[in-house]
Design a protein around this motif. Structure first.
Motif, PDB file in Angstrom:
ATOM      1  N   LYS A  23       0.830  -1.199   0.000  1.00  0.00           N
ATOM      2  CA  LYS A  23       0.000   0.000   0.000  1.00  0.00           C
ATOM      3  C   LYS A  23       0.869   1.256   0.000  1.00  0.00           C
ATOM      4  CE  LYS A  23      -3.860  -1.918   2.510  1.00  0.00           C
ATOM      5  NZ  LYS A  23      -4.637  -2.674   2.103  1.00  0.00           N
ATOM      6  N   ASP A  24       0.397   2.267  -0.698  1.00  0.00           N
ATOM      7  CA  ASP A  24       1.057   3.565  -0.709  1.00  0.00           C
ATOM      8  C   ASP A  24       0.413   4.400   0.395  1.00  0.00           C
ATOM      9  OD1 ASP A  24       2.104   6.058  -1.118  1.00  0.00           O
ATOM     10  OD2 ASP A  24       1.714   6.091  -3.271  1.00  0.00           O
ATOM     11  N   PHE A  25       1.091   4.534   1.517  1.00  0.00           N
ATOM     12  CA  PHE A  25       0.532   5.231   2.668  1.00  0.00           C
ATOM     13  C   PHE A  25       0.544   6.747   2.503  1.00  0.00           C
ATOM     14  CE2 PHE A  25       1.721   1.089   4.447  1.00  0.00           C
ATOM     15  CZ  PHE A  25       0.492   0.723   4.962  1.00  0.00           C
ATOM     16  N   ASP A  26       1.286   7.248   1.509  1.00  0.00           N
ATOM     17  CA  ASP A  26       1.320   8.685   1.255  1.00  0.00           C
ATOM     18  C   ASP A  26       0.170   9.142   0.352  1.00  0.00           C
ATOM     19  OD1 ASP A  26       3.600   8.989   2.798  1.00  0.00           O
ATOM     20  OD2 ASP A  26       4.932   8.637   1.093  1.00  0.00           O
ATOM     21  N   ALA A  27      -0.449   8.187  -0.344  1.00  0.00           N
ATOM     22  CA  ALA A  27      -1.547   8.532  -1.256  1.00  0.00           C
ATOM     23  C   ALA A  27      -2.816   8.816  -0.468  1.00  0.00           C
ATOM     24  CB  ALA A  27      -1.781   7.395  -2.236  1.00  0.00           C
ATOM     25  N   LYS A  28      -3.676   9.653  -1.036  1.00  0.00           N
ATOM     26  CA  LYS A  28      -4.923  10.012  -0.370  1.00  0.00           C
ATOM     27  C   LYS A  28      -5.965   8.897  -0.474  1.00  0.00           C
ATOM     28  CE  LYS A  28      -4.298  14.927  -0.967  1.00  0.00           C
ATOM     29  NZ  LYS A  28      -4.055  15.463   0.291  1.00  0.00           N
ATOM     30  N   ARG A  29      -5.803   8.015  -1.438  1.00  0.00           N
ATOM     31  CA  ARG A  29      -6.737   6.894  -1.579  1.00  0.00           C
ATOM     32  C   ARG A  29      -5.957   5.582  -1.566  1.00  0.00           C
ATOM     33  NH1 ARG A  29      -7.965   8.025  -7.972  1.00  0.00           N
ATOM     34  NH2 ARG A  29      -5.787   7.952  -8.409  1.00  0.00           N
ATOM     35  N   ASP A  30      -6.667   4.490  -1.548  1.00  0.00           N
ATOM     36  CA  ASP A  30      -6.062   3.160  -1.437  1.00  0.00           C
ATOM     37  C   ASP A  30      -5.428   2.768  -2.777  1.00  0.00           C
ATOM     38  OD1 ASP A  30      -5.336   0.790  -0.268  1.00  0.00           O
ATOM     39  OD2 ASP A  30      -7.271  -0.172  -0.563  1.00  0.00           O
ATOM     40  N   THR A  31      -4.116   2.995  -2.918  1.00  0.00           N
ATOM     41  CA  THR A  31      -3.425   2.655  -4.154  1.00  0.00           C
ATOM     42  C   THR A  31      -2.178   1.838  -3.850  1.00  0.00           C
ATOM     43  OG1 THR A  31      -2.144   4.699  -4.102  1.00  0.00           O
ATOM     44  CG2 THR A  31      -4.188   4.758  -5.349  1.00  0.00           C
ATOM     45  N   GLN A  32      -1.707   1.141  -4.875  1.00  0.00           N
ATOM     46  CA  GLN A  32      -0.497   0.333  -4.723  1.00  0.00           C
ATOM     47  C   GLN A  32       0.735   1.230  -4.781  1.00  0.00           C
ATOM     48  OE1 GLN A  32      -0.053  -2.836  -7.558  1.00  0.00           O
ATOM     49  NE2 GLN A  32       1.689  -3.708  -6.490  1.00  0.00           N
ATOM     50  N   ALA A  33       1.694   0.961  -3.922  1.00  0.00           N
ATOM     51  CA  ALA A  33       2.941   1.722  -3.904  1.00  0.00           C
ATOM     52  C   ALA A  33       3.755   1.415  -5.160  1.00  0.00           C
ATOM     53  CB  ALA A  33       3.749   1.369  -2.661  1.00  0.00           C
ATOM     54  N   LYS A  34       4.485   2.419  -5.612  1.00  0.00           N
ATOM     55  CA  LYS A  34       5.373   2.253  -6.768  1.00  0.00           C
ATOM     56  C   LYS A  34       6.768   2.706  -6.362  1.00  0.00           C
ATOM     57  CE  LYS A  34       1.946   2.614 -10.334  1.00  0.00           C
ATOM     58  NZ  LYS A  34       1.967   1.508 -11.199  1.00  0.00           N
ATOM     59  N   ASP A  35       7.769   2.043  -6.915  1.00  0.00           N
ATOM     60  CA  ASP A  35       9.159   2.397  -6.646  1.00  0.00           C
ATOM     61  C   ASP A  35       9.445   3.779  -7.213  1.00  0.00           C
ATOM     62  OD1 ASP A  35      11.925   1.640  -5.818  1.00  0.00           O
ATOM     63  OD2 ASP A  35      12.288   1.875  -7.970  1.00  0.00           O
TER      64      ASP A  35
END
Length: 93
Positions: free
Chosen positions: A29-41
């Motif tokens: 999970k990308d905890f910096d995103a405002k919505r539930d999205t997958q983290a990317k390198d």
């Protein structure tokens, strides 16, 4: 000064005795995103996946054996088949 980026390390150096996948490969999970999205390198832009693994090093204490590894891959990695009679899949070193 703390490093602000991942530290590259080879599988053989980190798991010289190999390791076992003990759970599902899931999207990180990308905890910096405002919505539930997958983290990317941040460097490659590849999606980040994660899986719990158990280190096969016999000298480790029980609390040190299971860690979560992160995997950069365009598509979700597939875990090798389970070992006969065991609830884990081996990842060779």
């Amino acid at each position: 000064m703390a490093l602000q980026r991942p530290i590259p390390i080879s599988f053989a150096l980190l798991f010289p005795h190999g390791c076992y996948v003990v759970g599902e490969v899931q999207a990180a999970k990308d905890f910096d995103a405002k919505r539930d999205t997958q983290a990317k390198d941040k460097v490659t832009g590849l999606p980040i996946w994660q899986a719990p693994v158990m280190d096969a090093d016999p000298s480790l204490k029980a609390a040190q054996k299971t860690v979560t590894v992160k995997i950069l891959a365009e598509v979700q990695p597939i875990v090798p088949p389970l070992l006969p009679g065991l609830p884990t899949a081996a990842i060779p070193s």
